[in-house]
Design an enzyme around this catalytic site. Structure first.
Site, short mmCIF file in Angstrom:
data_model
loop_
_atom_site.label_atom_id
_atom_site.label_comp_id
_atom_site.label_asym_id
_atom_site.label_seq_id
_atom_site.Cartn_x
_atom_site.Cartn_y
_atom_site.Cartn_z
N GLU A 168 0.86 -1.19 0.00
CA GLU A 168 0.00 0.00 0.00
C GLU A 168 0.90 1.24 0.00
OE1 GLU A 168 -2.40 -0.28 3.53
OE2 GLU A 168 -3.16 -2.27 2.99
N PRO A 169 0.33 2.41 -0.30
CA PRO A 169 1.17 3.62 -0.28
C PRO A 169 1.88 3.79 1.07
CG PRO A 169 -0.95 4.10 -1.28
CD PRO A 169 -1.03 2.69 -0.79
N THR A 196 1.45 -5.67 -9.55
CA THR A 196 1.93 -6.15 -10.85
C THR A 196 0.79 -6.83 -11.61
OG1 THR A 196 4.16 -6.42 -10.00
CG2 THR A 196 3.62 -7.70 -11.97
N ARG A 231 35.94 -6.11 -29.12
CA ARG A 231 36.39 -4.71 -29.00
C ARG A 231 37.92 -4.68 -29.08
NH1 ARG A 231 35.34 0.51 -29.96
NH2 ARG A 231 35.99 1.90 -28.28
N GLU A 264 9.21 -8.05 -3.42
CA GLU A 264 8.89 -9.25 -2.62
C GLU A 264 9.75 -9.32 -1.35
OE1 GLU A 264 7.64 -12.71 -4.57
OE2 GLU A 264 7.17 -11.67 -6.42
C1 LIG Z 1 8.00 -2.89 -9.96
C2 LIG Z 1 7.41 -3.34 -8.66
C3 LIG Z 1 6.40 -4.30 -8.65
C4 LIG Z 1 5.80 -4.67 -7.45
N1 LIG Z 1 4.77 -5.59 -7.45
C5 LIG Z 1 4.07 -5.82 -6.32
C6 LIG Z 1 2.89 -6.64 -6.33
O1 LIG Z 1 2.50 -7.23 -7.35
N2 LIG Z 1 2.16 -6.75 -5.19
C7 LIG Z 1 2.55 -6.14 -4.03
O2 LIG Z 1 1.85 -6.28 -3.04
N3 LIG Z 1 3.69 -5.39 -3.97
C8 LIG Z 1 4.43 -5.21 -5.08
N4 LIG Z 1 5.58 -4.42 -5.05
C9 LIG Z 1 5.94 -3.76 -3.80
C10 LIG Z 1 7.21 -4.28 -3.17
O3 LIG Z 1 6.97 -5.54 -2.61
C11 LIG Z 1 7.64 -3.22 -2.14
O4 LIG Z 1 8.23 -2.17 -2.89
C12 LIG Z 1 8.58 -3.75 -1.11
O5 LIG Z 1 7.88 -4.60 -0.23
C13 LIG Z 1 9.23 -2.63 -0.28
O6 LIG Z 1 8.27 -1.74 0.18
P1 LIG Z 1 8.45 -0.15 -0.05
O7 LIG Z 1 8.80 0.08 -1.47
O8 LIG Z 1 7.24 0.53 0.48
O9 LIG Z 1 9.70 0.23 0.82
P2 LIG Z 1 9.73 0.58 2.39
O10 LIG Z 1 9.00 -0.45 3.18
O11 LIG Z 1 9.34 1.99 2.57
O12 LIG Z 1 11.26 0.41 2.68
C14 LIG Z 1 12.21 1.33 2.14
C15 LIG Z 1 13.58 0.88 2.54
O13 LIG Z 1 13.70 0.94 3.97
C16 LIG Z 1 14.55 -0.09 4.42
N5 LIG Z 1 13.81 -0.97 5.33
C17 LIG Z 1 12.47 -1.14 5.42
N6 LIG Z 1 12.14 -2.03 6.38
C18 LIG Z 1 13.31 -2.46 6.88
C19 LIG Z 1 13.66 -3.40 7.89
N7 LIG Z 1 12.73 -4.09 8.56
N8 LIG Z 1 14.98 -3.59 8.14
C20 LIG Z 1 15.95 -2.89 7.46
N9 LIG Z 1 15.67 -2.00 6.51
C21 LIG Z 1 14.39 -1.79 6.22
C22 LIG Z 1 15.01 -0.85 3.17
O14 LIG Z 1 16.19 -0.30 2.67
C23 LIG Z 1 13.90 -0.59 2.19
O15 LIG Z 1 14.29 -0.81 0.86
C24 LIG Z 1 6.24 -4.09 -6.23
C25 LIG Z 1 7.29 -3.16 -6.25
C26 LIG Z 1 7.88 -2.79 -7.43
C27 LIG Z 1 9.00 -1.78 -7.41
#
Ligand SMILES: Cc1cc2nc3c(=O)[nH]c(=O)nc-3n(C[C@H](O)[C@H](O)[C@H](O)COP(=O)(O)OP(=O)(O)OC[C@H]3O[C@@H](n4cnc5c(N)ncnc54)[C@H](O)[C@@H]3O)c2cc1C
Length: 391
Positions: free
Chosen positions: A136-137, A167, A278, A374
Site C-alpha cells: 500500500e502507499p 503487478t 572490442r 517481494e
Molecule cells: C515494480 C514493482 C512491482 C511490485 N509488485 C508488487 C505486487 O505485485 N504486489 C505487491 O503487493 N507489492 C508489489 N511491489 C511492492 C514491493 O513488494 C515493495 O516495494 C517492497 O515490499 C518494499 O516496500 P516499499 O517500497 O514501500 O519500501 P519501504 O517499506 O518503505 O522500505 C524502504 C527501505 O527501507 C529499508 N527498510 C524497510 N524495512 C526495513 C527493515 N525491517 N529492516 C531494514 N531496513 C528496512 C530498506 O532499505 C527498504 O528498501 C512491487 C514493487 C515494485 C518496485
C-alpha cells in the site's frame, strides 16, 4: 558462442526439463527479443498478442494441476520460464511469473475446492489473471499491518482503502486484497485476504506512471471505495491473511531470484563476446586485460553458484521443506550479486553500455526491482539473522 547458462542448466536439471526450457527460450528469442526495443521506445506494456501467445504456449497454466486445466508442471518449470524469458526481458517474464507465483499460487495453497474450481481453469488458460494486493502507499515492508480495512456488514464485508505496486493490474480479472479485519488481534492475526473481482462496484484501477524499471510490466494502484464482498470470497481463514501472503512469498522470492540470474546470464554473454570483439591497443581485444577477465570470471562464478543454489532451494520448496530464511537468502544473494556485477559489466563495455539497444542498461535497471521487490533485501535480513541470533 552458446549461452553460458545453458551449460550449467544441462548439469542441473533432467533432460525433459531442459527440453521445456529450450522451447521457452526459442519463443523468447523469436517473439520477444526482436520487438523489445520498439516496445520500450514506444513505452508500451507487454502487447496483448504477446500475452495471448504465452497463453497458447501454456505458460499461464504451468504449475497448475491438470485436474484444474493446467500443465501439471512444478516450480522448477516456473523458474525455467523465468530464466528463459528473463534473459531478454524481466518485464515480460514477470507477467506470467507474477500471474502464477503471486496470483494463482495463494489460491492453490489456501483456496477452497469451490474457489479452485471456479478460478484455476480460467487462470491456466490465461483468460483470467489474479494480482497480489499486499503493498500500500503507506505499508511496504510493514505489510502485516494494512491500512486497507474490511469491516463486517451483515453477511458481507466492506473494503476501503488503496493498494499500490500491483503487478499485472492492467490485465487483472481479480485482486487478492490483504485487509485489516481484527485491529486488536495479535501480530500476524489482524488481517484477512479476499478475492475481489476488478469489475466489482467501487474498485478503481490506475496504471502507476513514470516507472523506469520493468517498463513493459503493468504496475497499478487499485482503490477500494466501499466495496462489498461476501464471506465466500475469503481466501484462507479469517484473520489469517498475513499467513496466506507470507506462505505465497517463499515461491515468489525464488522466481525473483530466477529473474536476477536471467539478467546476469544475459550480461555475462554480452560482456564476454564484446570483450573479444572490442579491439584496441596493438589491434588486440580488451578481453586480454586481467581486470576485464576478472569481471567476466566473477559473473560466471556468480551465475553457476546462483543457479545451483536456486535449484537446490526449488527442490526443497517442492517437498515443502524450504524455510523462509532460505528463500530470503537466495533472493538476497542472487539479486545483490547480479546487480553489483551488472554495474561492472557495463564498465567493461564502456560507452556503448549506455544505449538501450545494447541491452545492459535495461537489465541494470530491472535488477533494482529484484533487490526491493517481494521483500526489500535489507528488510529480509531481519529474517535471515534470526537463527544466527538463536531466535
Ligand atoms: C515494480 C514493482 C512491482 C511490485 N509488485 C508488487 C505486487 O505485485 N504486489 C505487491 O503487493 N507489492 C508489489 N511491489 C511492492 C514491493 O513488494 C515493495 O516495494 C517492497 O515490499 C518494499 O516496500 P516499499 O517500497 O514501500 O519500501 P519501504 O517499506 O518503505 O522500505 C524502504 C527501505 O527501507 C529499508 N527498510 C524497510 N524495512 C526495513 C527493515 N525491517 N529492516 C531494514 N531496513 C528496512 C530498506 O532499505 C527498504 O528498501 C512491487 C514493487 C515494485 C518496485
Amino acid at each position: 558462442m552458446p549461452r553460458r547458462i545453458d551449460t550449467y542448466l544441462k548439469d542441473l536439471i533432467p533432460e525433459e526439463k531442459f527440453a521445456f526450457y529450450e522451447t521457452v527460450r526459442g519463443f523468447s528469442d523469436a517473439e520477444i527479443a526482436p520487438h523489445l526495443l520498439q516496445w520500450e521506445r514506444d513505452h508500451r506494456l507487454v502487447p496483448d498478442e504477446c500475452i495471448r501467445a504465452m497463453g497458447e504456449l501454456g505458460l499461464f497454466g504451468l504449475p497448475i494441476a491438470e485436474e484444474y486445466g493446467g500443465q501439471g508442471g512444478d516450480h522448477t518449470d516456473l523458474l525455467l520460464m523465468g530464466l528463459a524469458l528473463g534473459y531478454h526481458s524481466q518485464s515480460v517474464a514477470i507477467t506470467p511469473g507474477a500471474a502464477l507465483s503471486l496470483g494463482a499460487k495463494p489460491l492453490q495453497l489456501c483456496g477452497t475446492e469451490a474457489q479452485k474450481r471456479a478460478h484455476l481453469p480460467a487462470l491456466a488458460r490465461g483468460e483470467r489473471m489474479f494480482v497480489f494486493g499486499l503493498s500500500e502507499p503507506g505499508r511496504g515492508s510493514d505489510a502485516a499491518n494494512p491500512e486497507v480495512t474490511a469491516v463486517r456488514r451483515g453477511s458481507n464485508w466492506v473494503i476501503q482503502g488503496e493498494k499500490c505496486w500491483s503487478t499485472n493490474a492492467r490485465w487483472a480479472s481479480h485482486v487478492i486484497v490483504h485487509a485489516l479485519t481484527n485491529p486488536t488481534g495479535a501480530n500476524g492475526k489482524r488481517s484477512t485476504c479476499f478475492i475481489v473481482p476488478m469489475d466489482q462496484k467501487g474498485v478503481f484501477y490506475q496504471e502507476m506512471q513514470g516507472k523506469k524499471v520493468w517498463e513493459q510490466s503493468s504496475t497499478g494502484s487499485i482503490m477500494f471505495d466501499g466495496v462489498e464482498v461476501p464471506d465466500d470470497t475469503i481466501l484462507g481463514a479469517e484473520n489469517d491473511g498475513f499467513k496466506v501472503m507470507v506462505t505465497t512469498l517463499n515461491g515468489g522470492r525464488l522466481f525473483i531470484a530466477s529473474l536476477a540470474l536471467a539478467s546476469l546470464a544475459f550480461a555475462l554473454d554480452k560482456t564476454r563476446v564484446y570483450a573479444e570483439e572490442r579491439i584496441q591497443f596493438d589491434n588486440k581485444p580488451i578481453g586480454r586485460f586481467q581486470r576485464v577477465q576478472d569481471v567476466i570470471v566473477d559473473m560466471d562464478i556468480a551465475l553457476e553458484r546462483g543457479l545451483s543454489w536456486l535449484m537446490h532451494c526449488c527442490r526443497l520448496y517442492e517437498s515443502n521443506a524450504l524455510s523462509r530464511e532460505q528463500a530470503a537468502k537466495v533472493k538476497v544473494d542472487c539479486s545483490r550479486s547480479a546487480s553489483e556485477l551488472l554495474g561492472l559489466a557495463m564498465e567493461v563495455c564502456g560507452g556503448v553500455a549506455c544505449f538501450d539497444e545494447f541491452g545492459l542498461i535495461r537489465h541494470h535497471n530491472d535488477l533494482f526491482v529484484t533487490r526491493v521487490g517481494e521483500g526489500s533485501n535489507f528488510a529480509l535480513k531481519d529474517l535471515i539473522v534470526r537463527p544466527l541470533r538463536g531466535k
